[in-house]
Design a protein around this motif. Structure first.
Motif, mmCIF file in Angstrom:
data_model
loop_
_atom_site.group_PDB
_atom_site.id
_atom_site.type_symbol
_atom_site.label_atom_id
_atom_site.label_comp_id
_atom_site.label_asym_id
_atom_site.label_seq_id
_atom_site.Cartn_x
_atom_site.Cartn_y
_atom_site.Cartn_z
ATOM 1 N N MET A 130 58.276 -14.486 -75.780
ATOM 2 C CA MET A 130 57.061 -13.722 -75.541
ATOM 3 C C MET A 130 56.577 -13.168 -76.878
ATOM 4 O O MET A 130 57.328 -12.523 -77.599
ATOM 5 N N ARG A 131 55.321 -13.432 -77.202
ATOM 6 C CA ARG A 131 54.742 -12.920 -78.429
ATOM 7 C C ARG A 131 53.332 -12.418 -78.153
ATOM 8 O O ARG A 131 52.510 -13.139 -77.587
ATOM 9 N N TYR A 132 53.086 -11.191 -78.572
ATOM 10 C CA TYR A 132 51.764 -10.562 -78.464
ATOM 11 C C TYR A 132 51.352 -10.122 -79.853
ATOM 12 O O TYR A 132 52.132 -9.492 -80.577
ATOM 13 N N GLU A 133 50.144 -10.469 -80.270
ATOM 14 C CA GLU A 133 49.625 -10.066 -81.570
ATOM 15 C C GLU A 133 48.228 -9.496 -81.399
ATOM 16 O O GLU A 133 47.476 -9.918 -80.507
ATOM 17 N N CYS A 134 47.862 -8.554 -82.261
ATOM 18 C CA CYS A 134 46.522 -7.987 -82.177
ATOM 19 C C CYS A 134 46.066 -7.482 -83.539
ATOM 20 O O CYS A 134 46.877 -7.218 -84.440
ATOM 21 N N VAL A 135 44.752 -7.367 -83.677
ATOM 22 C CA VAL A 135 44.136 -6.830 -84.882
ATOM 23 C C VAL A 135 42.854 -6.132 -84.455
ATOM 24 O O VAL A 135 42.220 -6.521 -83.462
ATOM 25 N N TRP A 136 42.469 -5.109 -85.201
ATOM 26 C CA TRP A 136 41.293 -4.313 -84.851
ATOM 27 C C TRP A 136 40.134 -4.715 -85.747
ATOM 28 O O TRP A 136 40.246 -4.672 -86.978
ATOM 29 N N ALA A 137 39.040 -5.127 -85.150
ATOM 30 C CA ALA A 137 37.901 -5.672 -85.886
ATOM 31 C C ALA A 137 36.654 -4.823 -85.645
ATOM 32 O O ALA A 137 36.517 -4.160 -84.614
ATOM 33 N N GLU A 138 35.733 -4.901 -86.591
ATOM 34 C CA GLU A 138 34.477 -4.174 -86.480
ATOM 35 C C GLU A 138 33.518 -4.944 -85.600
ATOM 36 O O GLU A 138 33.327 -6.152 -85.767
ATOM 37 N N ALA A 139 32.904 -4.246 -84.662
ATOM 38 C CA ALA A 139 31.936 -4.873 -83.761
ATOM 39 C C ALA A 139 30.628 -5.129 -84.491
ATOM 40 O O ALA A 139 30.350 -4.539 -85.539
ATOM 41 N N ASP A 140 29.818 -6.028 -83.934
ATOM 42 C CA ASP A 140 28.495 -6.300 -84.499
ATOM 43 C C ASP A 140 27.691 -5.004 -84.603
ATOM 44 O O ASP A 140 27.711 -4.171 -83.696
ATOM 45 N N GLY A 141 27.000 -4.847 -85.694
ATOM 46 C CA GLY A 141 26.189 -3.651 -85.875
ATOM 47 C C GLY A 141 26.968 -2.459 -86.352
ATOM 48 O O GLY A 141 26.421 -1.359 -86.473
ATOM 49 N N GLY A 142 28.279 -2.652 -86.613
ATOM 50 C CA GLY A 142 29.091 -1.547 -87.093
ATOM 51 C C GLY A 142 29.353 -0.484 -86.059
ATOM 52 O O GLY A 142 29.623 0.684 -86.392
ATOM 53 N N ASP A 143 29.272 -0.859 -84.774
ATOM 54 C CA ASP A 143 29.441 0.107 -83.687
ATOM 55 C C ASP A 143 30.919 0.298 -83.356
ATOM 56 O O ASP A 143 31.376 0.023 -82.248
ATOM 57 N N GLY A 144 31.704 0.719 -84.325
ATOM 58 C CA GLY A 144 33.101 1.014 -84.087
ATOM 59 C C GLY A 144 34.000 -0.202 -84.152
ATOM 60 O O GLY A 144 33.586 -1.309 -84.508
ATOM 61 N N LEU A 145 35.262 -0.001 -83.778
ATOM 62 C CA LEU A 145 36.281 -1.044 -83.811
ATOM 63 C C LEU A 145 36.713 -1.408 -82.401
ATOM 64 O O LEU A 145 36.679 -0.576 -81.488
ATOM 65 N N PHE A 146 37.122 -2.656 -82.220
ATOM 66 C CA PHE A 146 37.696 -3.098 -80.956
ATOM 67 C C PHE A 146 38.929 -3.942 -81.252
ATOM 68 O O PHE A 146 39.096 -4.452 -82.371
ATOM 69 N N CYS A 147 39.793 -4.074 -80.286
ATOM 70 C CA CYS A 147 41.053 -4.793 -80.462
ATOM 71 C C CYS A 147 40.914 -6.232 -79.987
ATOM 72 O O CYS A 147 40.466 -6.483 -78.866
ATOM 73 N N ILE A 148 41.300 -7.179 -80.840
ATOM 74 C CA ILE A 148 41.396 -8.596 -80.486
ATOM 75 C C ILE A 148 42.875 -8.918 -80.325
ATOM 76 O O ILE A 148 43.676 -8.600 -81.203
ATOM 77 N N PHE A 149 43.254 -9.540 -79.207
ATOM 78 C CA PHE A 149 44.668 -9.824 -78.994
ATOM 79 C C PHE A 149 44.886 -11.269 -78.572
ATOM 80 O O PHE A 149 43.994 -11.945 -78.058
ATOM 81 N N GLY A 150 46.102 -11.728 -78.792
ATOM 82 C CA GLY A 150 46.563 -13.025 -78.309
ATOM 83 C C GLY A 150 47.929 -12.853 -77.673
ATOM 84 O O GLY A 150 48.731 -12.031 -78.135
ATOM 85 N N LEU A 151 48.189 -13.587 -76.608
ATOM 86 C CA LEU A 151 49.451 -13.483 -75.879
ATOM 87 C C LEU A 151 49.985 -14.872 -75.585
ATOM 88 O O LEU A 151 49.235 -15.750 -75.140
ATOM 89 N N ASP A 152 51.267 -15.072 -75.824
ATOM 90 C CA ASP A 152 51.894 -16.361 -75.526
ATOM 91 C C ASP A 152 53.231 -16.138 -74.842
ATOM 92 O O ASP A 152 54.025 -15.281 -75.254
ATOM 93 N N ILE A 153 53.487 -16.904 -73.791
ATOM 94 C CA ILE A 153 54.773 -16.909 -73.096
ATOM 95 C C ILE A 153 55.184 -18.362 -72.922
ATOM 96 O O ILE A 153 54.495 -19.130 -72.253
ATOM 97 N N TYR A 154 56.255 -18.756 -73.572
ATOM 98 C CA TYR A 154 56.759 -20.130 -73.464
ATOM 99 C C TYR A 154 55.698 -21.178 -73.821
ATOM 100 O O TYR A 154 55.646 -22.249 -73.215
ATOM 101 N N GLY A 155 54.838 -20.908 -74.789
ATOM 102 C CA GLY A 155 53.834 -21.896 -75.149
ATOM 103 C C GLY A 155 52.949 -22.264 -73.981
ATOM 104 O O GLY A 155 52.685 -23.438 -73.723
ATOM 105 N N TRP A 156 52.435 -21.241 -73.274
ATOM 106 C CA TRP A 156 51.762 -21.496 -71.990
ATOM 107 C C TRP A 156 50.338 -22.027 -72.121
ATOM 108 O O TRP A 156 49.600 -22.101 -71.139
ATOM 109 N N ILE A 157 49.936 -22.464 -73.314
ATOM 110 C CA ILE A 157 48.628 -23.099 -73.438
ATOM 111 C C ILE A 157 48.540 -24.356 -72.571
ATOM 112 O O ILE A 157 47.467 -24.783 -72.175
ATOM 113 N N GLY A 158 49.667 -24.952 -72.228
ATOM 114 C CA GLY A 158 49.665 -26.153 -71.402
ATOM 115 C C GLY A 158 49.717 -25.887 -69.918
ATOM 116 O O GLY A 158 49.805 -26.827 -69.114
#
Length: 290
Positions: free
Chosen positions: A214-242
């Motif tokens: 199990m791997r979860y990763e995230c980073v906080w990015a600036e929204a369009d127009g500079g309206d604060g930050l939001f969290c972008i995340f990715g989650l993987d369990i057993y390579g479940w893209i398939g």
């Protein structure tokens, strides 16, 4: 007023920059000691409320144990939770665990599963599609992300927080005996790119558990127009893209985003770079692919 899905602000381009990496602010929960240190936070990661002395509590596995083989269940992420908050999600977790296990090595028997397996057949009798109508994947991932947020930043992700997720399996609706699959949202590709570019710089927060399955990763990015930050995340369990019918409907990983009410990032969180980063992206739909 409906909230529009944010996108990463455009990075600076064609600017030669020399820099060194500073990883002091990267937040990671992956070792046994780090996972043990967050077991007894003073709040419930599901409802966000502080525990009272009289509260009935237990510990919630995030994600649920049923999602993993017995040999892969250590070290887990376990968080103190109200008994009621934990118990009301048990059935859905067990069904999702069945589906994740089926992806790896176990065939689902429609007569012996808690999932409602529905089969649609074409006019010639050939199998057209199988789908589940009693499985809340979005709700499970939202609750898990709340647990990851709590473990990383020692604060709750309150119910009602704006949240969006691209599931790792096709989903849609059934109309007139035909399955109508929802397209992969455009922001999914931008989220994959943001995660990979910031991972290349070491600017990524992460939770890793269950023998690395199990791997979860995230980073906080600036929204369009500079309206604060939001969290972008990715989650993987057993390579479940398939997981699911990737052949006919396309494979995609799991990404998403959420916005705190303050429209800011927690203290110490990794904030996305605005620099152009050269990195390979041979799997643009997979946040953990090459």
């Amino acid at each position: 007023m409906p909230l529009e899905i944010p996108h990463c602000a455009a990075p600076c381009r064609n600017v030669p920059v020399t820099f060194t990496l500073d990883l002091r602010n990267v937040v990671t929960v992956s070792t046994q000691a780090q996972l043990r240190a967050v077991r007894d936070l003073p709040f419930c990661h599901v409802c966000g409320k502080l525990f009272a002395p009289a509260d009935e509590t237990n510990h919630d596995h995030v994600p649920a144990q049923t999602c993993f083989d017995l040999s892969d269940r250590n070290p887990p992420l376990k968080l103190k939770t109200h008994f009621r908050c934990n118990n009301e999600h048990t059935g859905n977790d067990e069904k999702l665990g069945e589906l994740i296990a089926a992806q790896r090595h176990k065939a689902l028997d429609p007569a012996n599963t808690r999932l409602h397996v529905n089969l649609l057949t074409a006019a010639d009798g050939s199998l057209h599609a199988a789908y589940f109508d009693n499985l809340d994947v979005t709700g499970a991932i939202r609750r898990w992300v709340g647990g990851f947020h709590a473990a990383l930043y020692r604060e709750p992700l309150f119910p009602g927080t704006w949240f969006q997720v691209t599931l790792p399996l096709p989903h849609g609706s059934v109309k007139e005996d035909a399955v109508h699959i929802e397209p992969v949202p455009k922001q999914h590709l931008a989220f994959v790119e943001a995660l990979k570019s910031n991972r290349a710089l070491g600017r990524i927060d992460a939770v890793v558990s269950c023998s690395g399955k199990m791997r979860y990763e995230c980073v906080w990015a600036e929204a369009d127009g500079g309206d604060g930050l939001f969290c972008i995340f990715g989650l993987d369990i057993y390579g479940w893209i398939g997981i699911g019918d990737a052949k006919n409907f396309g494979a995609r990983g799991c990404t998403g985003a959420y916005i705190l009410g303050s429209r800011s990032a927690p203290a110490g969180a990794s904030v996305a770079t605005r620099l152009v980063v050269e990195f390979q992206n041979r799997a643009p739909f997979d946040p953990f692919g090459p």
